[in-house]
Scaffold this motif. Structure first.
Motif, short mmCIF file in Angstrom:
data_model
loop_
_atom_site.label_atom_id
_atom_site.label_comp_id
_atom_site.label_asym_id
_atom_site.label_seq_id
_atom_site.Cartn_x
_atom_site.Cartn_y
_atom_site.Cartn_z
N SER A 91 0.81 -1.13 -0.12
CA SER A 91 -0.03 -0.20 -0.05
C SER A 91 0.94 1.33 -0.13
CB SER A 91 -0.93 0.00 1.09
OG SER A 91 -0.20 0.74 2.42
N HIS A 92 0.23 2.38 -0.48
CA HIS A 92 0.84 3.65 -0.37
C HIS A 92 1.28 4.03 1.16
CE1 HIS A 92 -3.19 4.50 0.59
NE2 HIS A 92 -3.05 5.81 1.06
N LEU A 93 0.45 3.41 2.05
CA LEU A 93 0.67 3.79 3.33
C LEU A 93 2.27 3.29 3.75
CD1 LEU A 93 -2.72 3.35 4.97
CD2 LEU A 93 -1.52 5.24 4.48
N GLU A 94 2.29 2.09 3.54
CA GLU A 94 3.84 1.52 3.79
C GLU A 94 5.09 2.25 3.36
OE1 GLU A 94 4.29 -2.56 2.84
OE2 GLU A 94 2.00 -2.96 3.09
N HIS A 95 4.75 2.95 2.19
CA HIS A 95 5.90 3.58 1.47
C HIS A 95 5.94 5.23 2.31
CE1 HIS A 95 7.38 0.89 -1.43
NE2 HIS A 95 6.12 0.71 -2.02
N LEU A 96 4.75 5.62 2.41
CA LEU A 96 4.96 6.73 3.09
C LEU A 96 5.30 6.74 4.49
CD1 LEU A 96 4.26 9.71 2.67
CD2 LEU A 96 1.66 9.26 3.49
N ALA A 97 4.87 5.79 5.43
CA ALA A 97 5.76 5.68 6.66
C ALA A 97 7.22 5.58 6.61
CB ALA A 97 4.87 4.36 7.23
N GLY A 98 7.63 4.81 5.71
CA GLY A 98 9.00 4.54 5.53
C GLY A 98 9.85 5.85 5.27
N ILE A 99 9.19 6.70 4.40
CA ILE A 99 9.74 8.05 4.11
C ILE A 99 9.72 8.99 5.26
CG2 ILE A 99 9.40 10.26 2.72
CD1 ILE A 99 8.35 8.39 0.48
N MET A 100 8.68 8.75 5.84
CA MET A 100 8.38 9.72 6.96
C MET A 100 9.27 9.73 8.42
SD MET A 100 6.68 12.05 5.79
CE MET A 100 6.30 13.18 7.02
N ARG A 101 9.68 8.32 8.46
CA ARG A 101 10.54 7.89 9.70
C ARG A 101 11.89 8.77 9.91
NH1 ARG A 101 9.92 2.38 7.80
NH2 ARG A 101 7.90 1.52 8.92
N LYS A 102 12.35 9.34 8.66
CA LYS A 102 13.68 10.08 8.78
C LYS A 102 13.23 11.50 9.46
CE LYS A 102 13.65 11.93 4.24
NZ LYS A 102 14.21 11.94 2.82
N TYR A 103 12.11 11.96 9.71
CA TYR A 103 11.70 13.28 10.17
C TYR A 103 11.36 13.12 11.79
CZ TYR A 103 11.73 14.25 5.42
OH TYR A 103 11.64 14.56 3.85
N PRO A 104 11.81 13.74 12.57
CA PRO A 104 11.41 13.58 14.02
C PRO A 104 10.06 14.50 14.26
CG PRO A 104 13.03 15.46 13.71
CD PRO A 104 12.65 14.84 12.30
N ALA A 105 9.63 13.81 15.35
CA ALA A 105 8.37 14.19 15.98
C ALA A 105 8.65 15.94 16.20
CB ALA A 105 8.02 13.56 17.21
N GLY A 106 7.24 16.80 15.84
CA GLY A 106 7.51 18.13 15.85
C GLY A 106 7.70 18.66 14.50
N LEU A 151 -0.51 11.10 10.73
CA LEU A 151 0.81 11.81 10.90
C LEU A 151 0.58 12.60 12.30
CD1 LEU A 151 0.77 13.70 7.11
CD2 LEU A 151 2.46 11.96 8.21
N GLU A 152 -0.52 13.02 12.66
CA GLU A 152 -0.65 13.55 13.89
C GLU A 152 -0.41 12.77 15.10
OE1 GLU A 152 -4.17 17.03 13.27
OE2 GLU A 152 -4.73 14.90 13.63
N GLU A 153 -0.59 11.47 14.90
CA GLU A 153 -0.22 10.62 15.96
C GLU A 153 1.18 10.23 16.17
OE1 GLU A 153 -2.30 6.99 14.70
OE2 GLU A 153 -4.16 7.65 15.22
N GLN A 154 1.84 10.52 14.71
CA GLN A 154 3.41 10.57 15.01
C GLN A 154 4.08 11.70 15.67
OE1 GLN A 154 4.77 8.92 11.29
NE2 GLN A 154 3.10 7.52 11.21
N GLY A 155 3.25 12.71 15.72
CA GLY A 155 3.85 13.90 16.64
C GLY A 155 4.33 15.06 15.26
N PHE A 156 3.79 15.01 14.06
CA PHE A 156 4.15 15.89 13.12
C PHE A 156 3.01 17.13 13.17
CE2 PHE A 156 5.60 12.17 10.89
CZ PHE A 156 6.78 12.39 10.93
#
Length: 386
Positions: free
Chosen positions: A90-105, A123-128
């Motif tokens: 799914s697109h969610l798997e790839h997007l989650a992988g991309i977003m891991r390099k950005y810290p919360a906030g 995204l909000e649950e991950q603190g972005f």
């Protein structure tokens, strides 16, 4: 399509708002920034833009298409077949992988008007921190570059050709859809002749009769045209993704005196708005020019939409020529100017033309007669042979 320049302009806006990464979901904006335009979007496509890289997440059936058309640095593909499911389902798997390099906030730019709630909550649950990009991107698309204007101008020629062909072949007894096909056939023939390998978007709406012309946005159906009918023939054509619009109200046979009066009011309002619209005036001033004519004619209550709208990649784009829009119009903006009246038991009335704003003046790019005499098709009335 100079997507690199557009990406750079977006990055400058991101920097001004301290946005580290943007996620673009609106398909028109994806085309604007990447050059990829899919046939359908039942499988999500995601465009990710940060300060260094652009990435596109696509379903496997768009993989080859994306390799050919998308101007991005990295392509991620997800699959719905058993053989390749482990590469990403799914697109969610790839997007989650991309977003891991950005810290919360981290501040993440999204389009509030079109971003899925499901993704927003992830995204909000991950603190972005989510920042709305609707207005910055809309403002970028306000101003067309020369390549865009050239495509829109050619679309103006094509849509005018299609309007001419349909109205030139109208007869009582044919259906609305049969009427449309004349212009559509002419359009296909001309595009194939002059623009090989081009893509083409188009629609035609030709509501006829007193009831249907009072519905501004209805598709053509199998209603048969009758003598003494009123019609609003509306068309848009988009060549390689960029659109122009032309609409005309016309009559099969003689209109009533009241219909003539209203036709002239709408024509007067449109011509006044077309004469007024230019670089330096505000959007609401253009609307006011048309509104005052309807007010003076005692029919303002039947004006149920704005005087016009922007056009380009989208059928309707900002800026809007509304009563409450204080925006000052600029060079490179493109508008459809289309004040209308819709009166029960009398009919709907609307002409639309597309204009490009330049420093030297306003360039009308759609052309078909707009006067009443040209739009009474009395001498062509005749029942189709059975």
């Amino acid at each position: 399509m100079n997507t690199k320049k557009r990406i750079q302009a977006l990055r400058e806006r991101m920097e001004n708002q301290e946005i580290e990464v943007s996620i673009v979901m609106n398909f028109e904006n994806q085309y604007y920034f990447s050059g990829l335009k899919a046939l359908t979007y039942s499988r999500p496509i995601v465009l990710v833009i940060d300060k260094q890289e652009t990435a596109l997440i696509v379903p496997s059936l768009e993989e080859e298409h994306s390799k050919e058309k998308a101007n991005v640095d990295r392509l991620y593909v997800y699959h719905e077949t058993k053989l390749r499911a482990e590469e990403g389902r799914s697109h969610l798997e790839h997007l989650a992988g991309i977003m891991r390099k950005y810290p919360a906030g981290t501040k993440v730019g999204i389009e509030f008007s079109s971003f899925p709630v499901k993704l927003e909550r992830l995204l909000e649950e991950q603190g972005f921190q989510l920042v709305n990009l609707d207005q910055p991107i809309a403002e970028m698309r306000y101003i067309k570059d020369q390549e865009e204007i050239d495509l829109i101008t050619e679309s103006g020629r094509l849509v005018s050709l299609a309007v001419e062909s349909s109205i030139g072949n109208v007869k009582a007894g044919m259906t609305e859809m049969e009427f449309d096909q004349f212009g559509t056939n002419a359009l296909f023939t001309e595009v194939a002749r002059k623009h090989p390998n081009a893509t083409l978007d188009y629609f035609a709406m030709s509501p006829s009769g007193l009831a249907r012309t009072n519905m501004p946005h209805v598709f053509s159906n199998t209603r048969k045209l009758e003598e003494q009918d009123i019609l609003i023939h509306s068309r848009q054509v988009g060549l390689n993704g960029y659109r122009a619009e032309c609409e005309r109200t016309f009559f099969i046979g003689q209109p009533t005196e009241r219909q003539k009066e209203l036709f002239h009011l709408v024509l007067e309002a449109q011509l006044a708005a077309l004469d007024f619209i230019k670089v330096g005036v505000t959007a609401k001033e253009v609307n006011e020019v048309a509104r005052k004519i309807f007010e003076k004619g005692g029919v303002e209550e039947y004006m149920n939409h704005r005087t016009g709208h922007g056009i380009g990649i989208g059928l309707h784009e900002e800026p809007s020529l509304r009563y409450d829009n204080d925006l000052v119009l600029q060079e490179g903006m493109v508008f459809c100017v289309e004040p209308g009246l819709y009166i029960p038991d009398v009919g709907g009335f609307r002409h639309s033309d597309t204009v490009v704003l330049t420093k030297k003046g306003t360039n009308l790019i759609t052309h078909y007669p707009n006067d009443l005499e040209s739009l009474i098709i009395g001498d062509r009335v005749g029942k189709l042979s059975k």
